[in-house]
Scaffold this active site. Sequence first.
Site, PDB file in Angstrom:
ATOM      1  NE  ARG A 249     -21.458  26.102 -45.228  1.00 34.18           N
ATOM      2  CZ  ARG A 249     -21.907  26.978 -44.335  1.00 34.18           C
ATOM      3  NH1 ARG A 249     -21.160  27.293 -43.304  1.00 34.18           N
ATOM      4  NH2 ARG A 249     -23.098  27.513 -44.474  1.00 34.18           N
ATOM      5  N   GLY A 250     -19.288  23.203 -48.935  1.00 37.30           N
ATOM      6  CA  GLY A 250     -20.419  22.847 -49.799  1.00 37.30           C
ATOM      7  C   GLY A 250     -20.092  22.906 -51.285  1.00 37.30           C
ATOM      8  CB  ILE A 251     -22.247  23.997 -54.095  1.00 37.21           C
ATOM      9  CG1 ILE A 251     -23.394  23.007 -53.813  1.00 37.21           C
ATOM     10  CG2 ILE A 251     -22.097  24.233 -55.590  1.00 37.21           C
ATOM     11  CD1 ILE A 251     -24.778  23.512 -54.197  1.00 37.21           C
ATOM     12  CG  ASP A 270     -16.770  31.656 -47.421  1.00 38.18           C
ATOM     13  OD1 ASP A 270     -17.513  32.297 -46.649  1.00 38.18           O
ATOM     14  OD2 ASP A 270     -17.126  30.606 -47.995  1.00 38.18           O
ATOM     15  CG  ASP A 293     -19.916  39.985 -45.770  1.00 39.63           C
ATOM     16  OD1 ASP A 293     -20.606  39.986 -46.807  1.00 39.63           O
ATOM     17  OD2 ASP A 293     -20.377  39.741 -44.639  1.00 39.63           O
ATOM     18  CG  ASN A 321     -21.028  28.716 -54.355  1.00 35.90           C
ATOM     19  OD1 ASN A 321     -21.857  27.850 -54.616  1.00 35.90           O
ATOM     20  ND2 ASN A 321     -20.483  28.810 -53.146  1.00 35.90           N
ATOM     21  N   GLY A 323     -24.206  32.124 -51.058  1.00 37.19           N
ATOM     22  CA  GLY A 323     -25.660  32.244 -50.969  1.00 37.19           C
ATOM     23  C   GLY A 323     -26.124  31.890 -49.576  1.00 37.19           C
ATOM     24  CE1 TYR A 384     -31.302  30.382 -51.539  1.00 37.84           C
ATOM     25  CE2 TYR A 384     -33.024  29.007 -52.515  1.00 37.84           C
ATOM     26  CZ  TYR A 384     -31.682  29.262 -52.263  1.00 37.84           C
ATOM     27  OH  TYR A 384     -30.733  28.395 -52.755  1.00 37.84           O
ATOM     28  CB  THR A 419     -24.663  21.293 -49.275  1.00 40.90           C
ATOM     29  OG1 THR A 419     -25.836  22.090 -49.109  1.00 40.90           O
ATOM     30  CG2 THR A 419     -24.366  21.094 -50.730  1.00 40.90           C
TER      31      THR A 419
HETATM   32  P1  NAI Z   1     -23.515  26.525 -47.945  1.00 43.29           P
HETATM   33  O1  NAI Z   1     -24.312  27.258 -46.939  1.00 43.29           O
HETATM   34  O2  NAI Z   1     -23.020  25.160 -47.609  1.00 43.29           O
HETATM   35  O3  NAI Z   1     -22.284  27.423 -48.420  1.00 43.29           O
HETATM   36  C1  NAI Z   1     -22.428  28.775 -48.757  1.00 43.29           C
HETATM   37  C2  NAI Z   1     -21.086  29.481 -48.646  1.00 43.29           C
HETATM   38  O4  NAI Z   1     -21.303  30.877 -48.938  1.00 43.29           O
HETATM   39  C3  NAI Z   1     -20.523  29.411 -47.225  1.00 43.29           C
HETATM   40  O5  NAI Z   1     -19.163  29.062 -47.248  1.00 43.29           O
HETATM   41  C4  NAI Z   1     -20.718  30.820 -46.687  1.00 43.29           C
HETATM   42  O6  NAI Z   1     -19.759  31.214 -45.710  1.00 43.29           O
HETATM   43  C5  NAI Z   1     -20.606  31.651 -47.973  1.00 43.29           C
HETATM   44  N1  NAI Z   1     -21.216  32.968 -47.809  1.00 43.29           N
HETATM   45  C6  NAI Z   1     -22.439  33.244 -47.309  1.00 43.29           C
HETATM   46  N2  NAI Z   1     -22.601  34.578 -47.226  1.00 43.29           N
HETATM   47  C7  NAI Z   1     -21.464  35.140 -47.686  1.00 43.29           C
HETATM   48  C8  NAI Z   1     -21.042  36.474 -47.841  1.00 43.29           C
HETATM   49  N3  NAI Z   1     -21.804  37.504 -47.460  1.00 43.29           N
HETATM   50  N4  NAI Z   1     -19.806  36.724 -48.360  1.00 43.29           N
HETATM   51  C9  NAI Z   1     -19.001  35.685 -48.714  1.00 43.29           C
HETATM   52  N5  NAI Z   1     -19.362  34.389 -48.587  1.00 43.29           N
HETATM   53  C10 NAI Z   1     -20.574  34.132 -48.065  1.00 43.29           C
HETATM   54  O7  NAI Z   1     -24.404  26.488 -49.274  1.00 43.29           O
HETATM   55  P2  NAI Z   1     -24.432  25.470 -50.507  1.00 43.29           P
HETATM   56  O8  NAI Z   1     -25.496  24.482 -50.268  1.00 43.29           O
HETATM   57  O9  NAI Z   1     -23.067  25.005 -50.805  1.00 43.29           O
HETATM   58  O10 NAI Z   1     -24.958  26.442 -51.671  1.00 43.29           O
HETATM   59  C11 NAI Z   1     -24.084  27.159 -52.531  1.00 43.29           C
HETATM   60  C12 NAI Z   1     -24.936  27.951 -53.524  1.00 43.29           C
HETATM   61  O11 NAI Z   1     -25.818  27.077 -54.218  1.00 43.29           O
HETATM   62  C13 NAI Z   1     -25.831  28.996 -52.841  1.00 43.29           C
HETATM   63  O12 NAI Z   1     -25.906  30.155 -53.652  1.00 43.29           O
HETATM   64  C14 NAI Z   1     -27.176  28.309 -52.790  1.00 43.29           C
HETATM   65  O13 NAI Z   1     -28.241  29.227 -52.740  1.00 43.29           O
HETATM   66  C15 NAI Z   1     -27.162  27.530 -54.100  1.00 43.29           C
HETATM   67  N6  NAI Z   1     -28.083  26.378 -54.096  1.00 43.29           N
HETATM   68  C16 NAI Z   1     -27.902  25.324 -53.227  1.00 43.29           C
HETATM   69  C17 NAI Z   1     -28.785  24.256 -53.252  1.00 43.29           C
HETATM   70  C18 NAI Z   1     -28.627  23.072 -52.364  1.00 43.29           C
HETATM   71  O14 NAI Z   1     -29.485  22.168 -52.432  1.00 43.29           O
HETATM   72  N7  NAI Z   1     -27.610  22.981 -51.536  1.00 43.29           N
HETATM   73  C19 NAI Z   1     -29.939  24.238 -54.157  1.00 43.29           C
HETATM   74  C20 NAI Z   1     -30.022  25.391 -55.014  1.00 43.29           C
HETATM   75  C21 NAI Z   1     -29.118  26.403 -54.968  1.00 43.29           C
END
Ligand code: NAI
Length: 478
Positions: A249-251, A270, A293, A321, A323, A384, A419
């Site tokens: 999902r997301g980014i 994922d 994982d 990605n 996080g 974080y 997101t």
């Molecule tokens: P999100 O929470 O929507 O998606 C994160 C994805 O990572 C999820 O699909 C989740 O299942 C997966 N994930 C988490 N732990 C995992 C693991 N142990 N093994 C495999 N997959 C795992 O997050 P979003 O917003 O899409 O962020 C993506 C990246 O961008 C992250 O690293 C986040 O820290 C970084 N980021 C996001 C920002 C934002 O404003 N959304 C700002 C700055 C950085």
Amino acid sequence: MTDFFVNLGKHPGSRKLIKLLKLPIVFPQELSRSTTAWEVRPLENMNIIVGNVRKTQLTSIIAKTLASAGADVHVQGDTSTLMVYNEEGTGYGRIPKQLQSNTLLDEFKPHAFVFDASGMQTASELQVVYDFFQKKIKYLGTCGRMIIIAQHPSTIKDIEAASAARALEGFVRSAGKEIGRNGSTSLIIYVDPEAHDRLEPVLRFFLSYRSAYVSGQPVHLSANVKIHELPYFTRPLDQKIALVTGAARGIGACIARTLAREGAHVICMDRPSENEPCARLADEIHGTLLLCDITSPDAFNSILDFIQKKWNGKLDIVIHNAGITRDKMLVNMTSEIWSQVLEVNLISIIRVNQALIPHIQKDGRIVCLSSIAGIAGNTGQTNYSASKAGVMGYVQALAPTLYDNSITINAVAPGFIETQMTSTIPLATREVARRLSSLAQGGLPEDVAEVVTFLSSPGASGITGEVLRICGGNFIGA
Ligand code: NAI
């Protein structure tokens, strides 16, 4: 999730009403974005004004880049500069015009200003930069670009010239804050003398609408990483195998789609709990699903077995990605949530990369997701911010060890991106976070995905060990 004020501002009726009621609301400019496949001429028929301190070796490269990308170039410079633009433009049927002092800029609202400052020798020549921009900047079209090209201060022996080159960075950072209201962005591209031939793809990207949410910062091009492949301007990732972690999902999902759009076969990875959305995505983009994982101690074995079976161990691109956030004030932070965040966001990246790097092909690319929280810090995010700052230190330290393998590694540091992760932030904090950028709005996953895809392409060979902010010129974290 969408930005209420950007949406409201799209309707002329609501703009009129706010004006009539004299409410102190300024609508952010809706950003122009380009999210279709890369094209040969991303700057087709766009007016671009170029200038310089003096003609340099970069003049012909800039001239060729703009002409081949389809731009209409207007030159402010001496006769020898104009001759170079004529020579390069003729081959593409793009004859440049000389900018006259009485040219009415408001008639054609330039898309961009490109200024070559690589020939600057003294601090007093900063006056030329002022003279070029000061009267013209107000005519920059909406969602325009302001780009200065210079030599990196660390490669300049003369102390005064090095100071002047660094001064340009401050100029660009401040100008970015001024032009952001218009949806416009600013950037300084520092090019090492040996890296001139790596400028073209970078200039194309940052002048295009794909770099909509990148502003107010330097990008450094070096020739440190050896190249085996020439840049492609369409389908740059054909035949590449890419791994994206956290792709459900997301980014991550957006990055996977964008890499696939440019020709890559994407392994969508994922956690097992994300089976359904991740499988759907893999299906949609004709990629492959890998449930794993990233923190499990044998995650790298699962990945290696997978690529061995499917592609004889070939891997070209890795996007770290995945996080998580687990926010708590330090006084209340348990050891468990401290280590959970460090494990996912930093330690697993280091562990997995150690195993994968020997399998990454020549001209390989690694991009890690950091965050501006790692630059500026955030209340309640010691875990974080530490993890994301650690990612920056990691790419900077690892990059030199990969020069000879022809692999680049970079981090991107998004600001506020709309997101699921940011939708859980309380409304008031979310509103403030959005408006804190020069562009006065949050970014979209597409903004991050386009930058990550560019950094994954052969044309980004000059960029390594860098941290690129994708934050709309956020007031914190600069
Ligand atoms: P999100 O929470 O929507 O998606 C994160 C994805 O990572 C999820 O699909 C989740 O299942 C997966 N994930 C988490 N732990 C995992 C693991 N142990 N093994 C495999 N997959 C795992 O997050 P979003 O917003 O899409 O962020 C993506 C990246 O961008 C992250 O690293 C986040 O820290 C970084 N980021 C996001 C920002 C934002 O404003 N959304 C700002 C700055 C950085």
